[in-house]
Design an enzyme around this catalytic site. Structure first.
Site, mmCIF file in Angstrom:
data_model
loop_
_atom_site.group_PDB
_atom_site.id
_atom_site.type_symbol
_atom_site.label_atom_id
_atom_site.label_comp_id
_atom_site.label_asym_id
_atom_site.label_seq_id
_atom_site.Cartn_x
_atom_site.Cartn_y
_atom_site.Cartn_z
ATOM 1 N N ARG A 69 0.844 -1.153 0.025
ATOM 2 C CA ARG A 69 0.096 0.070 0.099
ATOM 3 C C ARG A 69 0.821 1.318 0.044
ATOM 4 N NH1 ARG A 69 -4.888 -2.430 2.212
ATOM 5 N NH2 ARG A 69 -4.846 -4.088 0.520
ATOM 6 N N GLU B 32 -14.351 -13.692 10.464
ATOM 7 C CA GLU B 32 -14.328 -13.184 8.909
ATOM 8 C C GLU B 32 -14.199 -14.202 7.969
ATOM 9 O OE1 GLU B 32 -11.281 -10.311 8.064
ATOM 10 O OE2 GLU B 32 -12.078 -9.873 6.327
ATOM 11 N N LYS C 38 -17.912 -10.962 10.320
ATOM 12 C CA LYS C 38 -17.442 -9.853 9.385
ATOM 13 C C LYS C 38 -17.506 -10.472 7.873
ATOM 14 C CE LYS C 38 -13.554 -7.160 8.165
ATOM 15 N NZ LYS C 38 -12.368 -6.232 8.625
ATOM 16 N N SER D 43 -14.940 -4.368 2.978
ATOM 17 C CA SER D 43 -15.326 -3.767 1.851
ATOM 18 C C SER D 43 -14.572 -4.557 0.649
ATOM 19 C CB SER D 43 -14.411 -2.415 1.755
ATOM 20 O OG SER D 43 -13.159 -2.225 2.074
ATOM 21 N N GLY D 44 -13.347 -5.171 0.757
ATOM 22 C CA GLY D 44 -13.215 -6.407 -0.104
ATOM 23 C C GLY D 44 -12.943 -5.938 -1.528
ATOM 24 N N ARG E 160 -9.497 -0.643 3.152
ATOM 25 C CA ARG E 160 -9.289 0.054 1.966
ATOM 26 C C ARG E 160 -10.403 1.119 1.867
ATOM 27 N NH1 ARG E 160 -8.618 -5.267 -1.738
ATOM 28 N NH2 ARG E 160 -9.650 -5.849 -0.030
HETATM 29 P P1 13P Z 1 -10.944 -4.434 3.303
HETATM 30 O O1 13P Z 1 -12.107 -3.669 3.758
HETATM 31 O O2 13P Z 1 -9.994 -3.573 2.703
HETATM 32 O O3 13P Z 1 -11.560 -5.530 2.512
HETATM 33 O O4 13P Z 1 -10.409 -5.057 4.605
HETATM 34 C C1 13P Z 1 -10.807 -5.425 5.501
HETATM 35 C C2 13P Z 1 -10.178 -6.582 6.134
HETATM 36 O O5 13P Z 1 -10.058 -6.620 7.512
HETATM 37 C C3 13P Z 1 -9.715 -7.754 5.467
HETATM 38 O O6 13P Z 1 -9.249 -8.772 6.280
#
Ligand code: 13P
Length: 335
Positions: A31, A175, A217, A259-260, A290
């Site tokens: 990043r 998650e 999540k 957010s993925g 992100r």
């Molecule tokens: P993103 O919202 O960027 O997908 O990241 C969330 C996250 O914690 C992924 O493990």
């Protein structure tokens, strides 16, 4: 056990969500180098401290997920980072998995590792101030994936992780991320996500995890990023609600989406519609990485000492998502 339920509800208090700032050093390096900033421990801390001391932390960010490096660092004012987060009115958390590795019997898929020695690491994180944790299982969609092996193995790991975390008096974020990469339709995503989530809850119950003391999540239900199938945001919201209503037990207090790879606005817009149409009893919030940090990071990279300017951008994004948790966001507020 209501102690864990209270922590989960505090993190997802009205208008609040989670800032996922738990990028591993490898991911954070990508990043930072992506915006031409060198990835040193000092720069990683500087960006993160800039976010953690922003005013929106108090109003919009109920919890922050940290990475091992950050939970041990000190702010420029010599506060421990978990103390800074607590002082801002938010709850510190920690990513405890050690990453997704190739799954031996299905080498195109991944299994998340980190169970060995986890009990001792959890005790350490608890001492450092963590009140909640995160573990991410990752699944891809293609003709034969996710396989039963990946669905079963990742659910098993998520359940063993959750049981250990609750034993240590912290709230596990569970998650299971079904990735958006690929040509699959939204219907495929709906079916696979439902199967993955149901299996996770089978295992969580088998391992006697208290569902009132977890946060789920998940991904939203989206068409693959190379799919010909285009669906509207309204359809995303309704399919996501339908999927979760049918696969998540009612004891679970809250759901915070990842957010993925959605754009910042897309992630906010979809969350807003999910809350507008929410016909469940679940709190529906965000746990964005992100989608909360992208614009702030881009701005910061131009002048890494510009704290106020960076915070202004982060505060805006956090506020927009906070409104989305209440179904009160609209596009014109973005300008
Ligand atoms: P993103 O919202 O960027 O997908 O990241 C969330 C996250 O914690 C992924 O493990």
């Amino acid at each position: 056990m209501s102690e864990l339920n209270n922590i989960a509800l505090k993190i997802l208090e009205k208008g609040k969500g989670i800032l996922a700032a738990d990028e591993s050093t490898g991911t954070m390096t990508k990043r930072l180098e992506g915006v031409n900033v060198s990835s040193t421990p000092e720069n990683r801390l500087l960006f993160r401290e800039t976010l953690f001391s922003a005013s929106s932390m108090t109003e919009c960010i109920g919890g922050v997920i940290l990475y091992d490096e950050t939970i041990r660092q000190y702010s420029s004012k010599k506060n421990r980072i978990p103390d800074l987060i607590t002082k801002m009115g938010s709850v510190p958390g920690i990513k405890v998995d050690t990453g997704a590795k190739v799954l031996a019997s299905s080498p195109d898929e991944k299994i998340t590792e980190g169970l060995d020695g986890l009990r001792d690491r959890l005790k350490d994180y608890y001492e450092l101030g963590a009140k909640f944790t995160k573990w991410r299982g990752v699944y891809s969609i293609s003709k034969n994936h996710p396989s039963k092996i990946s669905i079963y193995a990742n659910a098993h790991a998520l359940a063993r992780y959750s049981a250990l975390v609750q034993e240590c008096n912290m709230v596990p974020i569970v998650e299971p991320e079904v990735l958006m990469d690929g040509e699959h339709s939204a219907q495929d995503c709906y079916e696979k996500t439902s199967e993955v989530i149901k299996k996770c809850f089978d295992e969580l119950l088998l391992h006697k995890v208290d569902l009132k003391g977890i946060i789920l999540k998940p991904n939203m239900i989206l068409a693959g990023n190379k799919s010909k199938d285009k669906i509207t945001n309204e359809e995303v919201a309704n399919l996501t609600l339908e999927c979760l209503k049918n696969s998540v037990p009612s004891e679970v207090p809250g759901i915070s989406f990842l957010s993925g790879g959605q754009s910042e606005i897309e992630a906010t817009e979809n969350l807003n519609l999910i809350n507008k149409n929410n016909n469940t009893n679940f709190i529906m919030s965000y746990s964005y990485g992100r989608a909360l940090q992208q614009s702030a990071l881009k701005f910061w990279s131009k002048d890494i000492r510009n704290v106020d300017g960076t915070q202004k951008i982060f505060n805006h994004r956090a506020k927009m998502n906070s409104l989305a948790t209440q179904g009160k966001w609209s596009k014109d507020l973005e300008n």
